[in-house]
Motif scaffolding. Structure first.
Motif, PDB file in Angstrom:
ATOM      1  N   SER A 233     107.677 162.653  62.851  1.00 49.25           N
ATOM      2  CA  SER A 233     106.687 161.640  62.524  1.00 49.25           C
ATOM      3  C   SER A 233     106.774 161.307  61.038  1.00 49.25           C
ATOM      4  N   PRO A 234     106.239 160.155  60.627  1.00 50.53           N
ATOM      5  CA  PRO A 234     106.279 159.804  59.200  1.00 50.53           C
ATOM      6  C   PRO A 234     105.586 160.842  58.312  1.00 50.53           C
ATOM      7  N   ALA A 235     104.488 161.415  58.790  1.00 46.06           N
ATOM      8  CA  ALA A 235     103.782 162.417  57.981  1.00 46.06           C
ATOM      9  C   ALA A 235     104.655 163.648  57.753  1.00 46.06           C
ATOM     10  N   ILE A 236     105.319 164.109  58.801  1.00 45.71           N
ATOM     11  CA  ILE A 236     106.196 165.276  58.666  1.00 45.71           C
ATOM     12  C   ILE A 236     107.366 164.952  57.746  1.00 45.71           C
TER      13      ILE A 236
ATOM     14  N   ARG B 100     107.359 162.861  55.259  1.00 48.87           N
ATOM     15  CA  ARG B 100     106.873 162.843  53.877  1.00 48.87           C
ATOM     16  C   ARG B 100     106.648 164.253  53.350  1.00 48.87           C
ATOM     17  N   LEU B 101     106.109 165.115  54.204  1.00 45.26           N
ATOM     18  CA  LEU B 101     105.892 166.503  53.787  1.00 45.26           C
ATOM     19  C   LEU B 101     107.225 167.217  53.535  1.00 45.26           C
ATOM     20  N   ALA B 102     108.200 166.941  54.374  1.00 50.68           N
ATOM     21  CA  ALA B 102     109.523 167.544  54.182  1.00 50.68           C
ATOM     22  C   ALA B 102     110.149 167.068  52.881  1.00 50.68           C
ATOM     23  N   ALA B 103     110.000 165.781  52.566  1.00 54.80           N
ATOM     24  CA  ALA B 103     110.536 165.257  51.306  1.00 54.80           C
ATOM     25  C   ALA B 103     109.827 165.871  50.114  1.00 54.80           C
ATOM     26  N   LEU B 104     108.516 166.044  50.231  1.00 54.74           N
ATOM     27  CA  LEU B 104     107.747 166.671  49.154  1.00 54.74           C
ATOM     28  C   LEU B 104     108.172 168.118  48.955  1.00 54.74           C
ATOM     29  N   LYS B 105     108.425 168.798  50.056  1.00 53.92           N
ATOM     30  CA  LYS B 105     108.877 170.187  49.976  1.00 53.92           C
ATOM     31  C   LYS B 105     110.181 170.291  49.202  1.00 53.92           C
ATOM     32  N   GLN B 106     111.114 169.404  49.510  1.00 54.38           N
ATOM     33  CA  GLN B 106     112.413 169.434  48.840  1.00 54.38           C
ATOM     34  C   GLN B 106     112.288 169.042  47.366  1.00 54.38           C
ATOM     35  N   ALA B 107     111.477 168.035  47.093  1.00 49.47           N
ATOM     36  CA  ALA B 107     111.365 167.547  45.718  1.00 49.47           C
ATOM     37  C   ALA B 107     110.640 168.539  44.809  1.00 49.47           C
TER      38      ALA B 107
ATOM     39  N   LEU C 139     109.556 171.372  58.903  1.00 54.11           N
ATOM     40  CA  LEU C 139     109.010 171.872  57.630  1.00 54.11           C
ATOM     41  C   LEU C 139     109.372 173.332  57.384  1.00 54.11           C
ATOM     42  N   ARG C 140     109.875 173.989  58.399  1.00 54.32           N
ATOM     43  CA  ARG C 140     110.225 175.411  58.327  1.00 54.32           C
ATOM     44  C   ARG C 140     109.089 176.243  57.728  1.00 54.32           C
ATOM     45  N   PRO C 141     107.927 176.207  58.356  1.00 50.76           N
ATOM     46  CA  PRO C 141     106.814 177.017  57.840  1.00 50.76           C
ATOM     47  C   PRO C 141     107.182 178.500  57.796  1.00 50.76           C
ATOM     48  N   GLU C 142     106.722 179.162  56.750  1.00 50.29           N
ATOM     49  CA  GLU C 142     106.988 180.602  56.652  1.00 50.29           C
ATOM     50  C   GLU C 142     106.280 181.364  57.764  1.00 50.29           C
TER      51      GLU C 142
END
Length: 215
Positions: free
Chosen positions: A1-4, A6-13, A54-57
């Motif tokens: 989804s778009p939200a996921i 965006r969260l994945a991009a934020l995680k990487q950045a 997102l690969r949550p811990e």
């Protein structure tokens, strides 16, 4: 989804890590009513699958729901309460097995939380299925998990401790009824000895996540 995405991009950045709290309202993974239990399991599975990118811990889950908590609070003979709560535990066990089996996540990636259900029964599930534990300080202090001391709970959880939900609450006095709404307070507003807790975690080389769980 778009939200996921965006969260994945934020995680990487930003070099972030995530943990995910799975649904707790409107799901009943321990109910004896099979269709409701199966629907609850499906809802949890879909949330895990949706957030896999997102690969949550760790995924935090309430293994039992509001129905189990209601029976836990009822004025019942001890033997009857113990029998009923075991039935909820059995149903929770089946739900946990189904969640692990269909999602394929590692058992230690699923952390069941100390909630309004007997701590011993929660730990039995964690030990039997090799799950992690999410220790909620305010829930334990408030008496939601039974007549147990936070220090004792921490010691038993440490080998499986993946996450802590950190909030304050007055400690429930022996013989007093559980009072709702006194947990989720700022640190210092209750009886949590934060320094003692952090010192013990440091001594144990705890590397999990500490989450401020305030309202």
């Amino acid at each position: 989804s778009p939200a996921i995405e965006r969260l994945a991009a934020l995680k990487q950045a930003q070099g972030l890590t995530y943990t995910a709290h799975l649904p707790l309202w409107s799901v009943e993974p321990s109910t004896l009513l099979a269709p409701v239990r199966q629907g609850s399991v499906r809802a949890v599975i879909e949330c895990i699958q949706a957030t896999l990118p997102l690969r949550p811990e760790v995924y935090v889950l309430h293994a039992t729901g509001a129905l189990a908590a209601e029976f836990y609070r009822m004025r019942l003979p001890d033997m009857a309460r113990a029998l009923i709560l075991r039935q909820f535990q059995n149903c929770a066990r089946e739900s946990l097995k189904a969640i692990l089996g269909e999602t394929g996540i590692a058992s230690r990636q699923l952390a069941i939380e100390t909630i309004e259900f007997p701590f011993d029964l929660t730990m039995e599930l964690a030990e039997e299925l090799d799950l992690s534990i999410c220790l909620d300080t305010g829930h334990v202090l408030s008496g939601f998990s039974g007549p147990v001391e936070l220090d004792d709970v921490l010691e038993r959880c440490l080998p499986r401790l993946a996450e802590i939900h950190l909030h304050d609450s007055p400690r429930l006095a022996a013989g007093q009824p559980v009072v709702y709404g006194k947990d989720h307070q700022p640190l210092g507003a209750g009886d949590l000895d934060v320094g003692r807790l952090l010192d013990r975690l440091a001594a144990a080389n705890f590397t999990g996540r500490l989450i401020f769980d305030l309202r």
